[in-house]
Design a protein around this motif. Sequence first.
Motif, PDB file in Angstrom:
ATOM      1  N   GLU A  81      21.697 -17.870  31.917  1.00  0.00           N
ATOM      2  CA  GLU A  81      20.822 -18.256  33.016  1.00  0.00           C
ATOM      3  C   GLU A  81      21.672 -18.430  34.279  1.00  0.00           C
ATOM      4  N   LEU A  82      21.113 -18.057  35.431  1.00  0.00           N
ATOM      5  CA  LEU A  82      21.812 -18.314  36.686  1.00  0.00           C
ATOM      6  C   LEU A  82      21.872 -19.822  36.902  1.00  0.00           C
ATOM      7  N   SER A  83      23.079 -20.362  36.949  1.00  0.00           N
ATOM      8  CA  SER A  83      23.212 -21.811  37.089  1.00  0.00           C
ATOM      9  C   SER A  83      24.615 -22.163  37.566  1.00  0.00           C
ATOM     10  N   LEU A  84      24.722 -23.332  38.168  1.00  0.00           N
ATOM     11  CA  LEU A  84      26.017 -23.906  38.512  1.00  0.00           C
ATOM     12  C   LEU A  84      26.169 -25.182  37.714  1.00  0.00           C
ATOM     13  N   ARG A  85      27.140 -25.216  36.827  1.00  0.00           N
ATOM     14  CA  ARG A  85      27.320 -26.352  35.944  1.00  0.00           C
ATOM     15  C   ARG A  85      28.010 -27.492  36.689  1.00  0.00           C
ATOM     16  N   LYS A  86      27.931 -28.688  36.128  1.00  0.00           N
ATOM     17  CA  LYS A  86      28.604 -29.837  36.725  1.00  0.00           C
ATOM     18  C   LYS A  86      30.115 -29.575  36.743  1.00  0.00           C
ATOM     19  N   ASP A  87      30.741 -29.917  37.856  1.00  0.00           N
ATOM     20  CA  ASP A  87      32.180 -29.665  38.041  1.00  0.00           C
ATOM     21  C   ASP A  87      32.500 -28.177  37.930  1.00  0.00           C
ATOM     22  N   HIS A  88      31.588 -27.354  38.416  1.00  0.00           N
ATOM     23  CA  HIS A  88      31.770 -25.903  38.331  1.00  0.00           C
ATOM     24  C   HIS A  88      32.973 -25.471  39.168  1.00  0.00           C
ATOM     25  N   LYS A  89      33.747 -24.550  38.631  1.00  0.00           N
ATOM     26  CA  LYS A  89      34.898 -23.998  39.334  1.00  0.00           C
ATOM     27  C   LYS A  89      34.703 -22.497  39.533  1.00  0.00           C
ATOM     28  N   LEU A  90      35.231 -21.998  40.637  1.00  0.00           N
ATOM     29  CA  LEU A  90      35.158 -20.571  40.908  1.00  0.00           C
ATOM     30  C   LEU A  90      36.321 -19.885  40.196  1.00  0.00           C
ATOM     31  N   VAL A  91      36.007 -19.056  39.205  1.00  0.00           N
ATOM     32  CA  VAL A  91      37.033 -18.355  38.428  1.00  0.00           C
ATOM     33  C   VAL A  91      37.346 -17.035  39.102  1.00  0.00           C
ATOM     34  N   THR A  92      38.618 -16.828  39.416  1.00  0.00           N
ATOM     35  CA  THR A  92      39.007 -15.613  40.142  1.00  0.00           C
ATOM     36  C   THR A  92      40.152 -14.869  39.463  1.00  0.00           C
ATOM     37  N   ASP A  93      40.479 -15.257  38.242  1.00  0.00           N
ATOM     38  CA  ASP A  93      41.571 -14.569  37.547  1.00  0.00           C
ATOM     39  C   ASP A  93      41.027 -13.740  36.397  1.00  0.00           C
ATOM     40  N   GLY A  94      41.940 -13.112  35.620  1.00  0.00           N
ATOM     41  CA  GLY A  94      41.510 -12.265  34.508  1.00  0.00           C
ATOM     42  C   GLY A  94      40.687 -11.096  35.022  1.00  0.00           C
ATOM     43  N   PRO A  95      39.621 -10.743  34.340  1.00  0.00           N
ATOM     44  CA  PRO A  95      38.782  -9.615  34.793  1.00  0.00           C
ATOM     45  C   PRO A  95      38.131  -9.883  36.143  1.00  0.00           C
ATOM     46  N   TYR A  96      38.032 -11.171  36.534  1.00  0.00           N
ATOM     47  CA  TYR A  96      37.416 -11.520  37.816  1.00  0.00           C
ATOM     48  C   TYR A  96      38.368 -11.294  38.994  1.00  0.00           C
ATOM     49  N   SER A  97      39.585 -10.868  38.706  1.00  0.00           N
ATOM     50  CA  SER A  97      40.504 -10.484  39.773  1.00  0.00           C
ATOM     51  C   SER A  97      40.416  -8.987  40.070  1.00  0.00           C
ATOM     52  N   ILE A  98      39.636  -8.275  39.269  1.00  0.00           N
ATOM     53  CA  ILE A  98      39.474  -6.823  39.440  1.00  0.00           C
ATOM     54  C   ILE A  98      38.155  -6.512  40.150  1.00  0.00           C
ATOM     55  N   VAL A  99      37.061  -7.065  39.639  1.00  0.00           N
ATOM     56  CA  VAL A  99      35.760  -7.002  40.321  1.00  0.00           C
ATOM     57  C   VAL A  99      35.130  -8.380  40.216  1.00  0.00           C
ATOM     58  N   ARG A 100      34.150  -8.659  41.066  1.00  0.00           N
ATOM     59  CA  ARG A 100      33.579 -10.005  41.107  1.00  0.00           C
ATOM     60  C   ARG A 100      32.577 -10.270  39.981  1.00  0.00           C
ATOM     61  N   HIS A 101      32.030  -9.198  39.394  1.00  0.00           N
ATOM     62  CA  HIS A 101      31.028  -9.393  38.340  1.00  0.00           C
ATOM     63  C   HIS A 101      31.348  -8.502  37.133  1.00  0.00           C
ATOM     64  N   PRO A 102      32.512  -8.684  36.524  1.00  0.00           N
ATOM     65  CA  PRO A 102      32.904  -7.803  35.410  1.00  0.00           C
ATOM     66  C   PRO A 102      32.018  -7.945  34.175  1.00  0.00           C
TER      67      PRO A 102
END
Length: 244
Positions: free
Chosen positions: A136-157
């Motif tokens: 589900e589209l959601s922002l969890r409590k204490d949500h962090k923006l993950v930008t490493d791993g596959p998310y460093s190649i494209v924003r929605h891997p």
Amino acid sequence: MFVEVPTYFKIPLLLITAYANFITFTPPNPRTAPDEQSKYSTVKYIVRQVRPPWVRALEKTITQSLVIFEIATILATYLPPPYAERILPMLAWRPATSALGVGITSTFLLGTLLCAVGGVIRILCYRALGRHFTFELSLRKDHKLVTDGPYSIVRHPSYTALIMVTIGTLLCLTSTGSWLSESGILGTLIGRLLIVAWAGEVAWIPVVMIMRVGTEDEILRNEFMNEWLEWSKRTPYKLIPGLI
């Protein structure tokens, strides 16, 4: 085009397809609470949820069933004739000799490759996001923006992976040489209705995922502001490096 190898080599490839499909459409975390979905409350339901859980479960059941029927057909062709002659008619709507049409094609191999690669990417996304990965589209409590791993190649891997597995599954299970195309079930009215509904529902998923990308980017940009802007500059592509 058929590939000249023994048909039983198709069995492990079918299992890879089934596993990739199962992993891709099984949530790695429990459903999120309503308050964690509040920032997406104005988004259309089809984009927020994609599919109700029962539809997702039904699709997985049908997909796994198609794989089981195809594996059973392949195994039956290697049985002694008296046994094969009893079992094959139960797996086909046409004469049992139609089972001989089941085999490995270049289209099937392409589909398996898409499923295998997509499944691996999906698992890497689950690991990278951890508890933040939800269907589900959601922002969890204490949500962090993950930008490493596959998310460093494209924003929605994870969406890229889902689209790959979806297309791969359709290629594997509906192309020439599949149980679905060779068994004769598509020659019956009920069979056609069931399969068209299944294939249509599966094919709709990539469309919704592409619709969902812009919505998710907008929410993340509003939530993380400069952090998201820096990430979008480093990772300008949404789904496919160099293209989209």
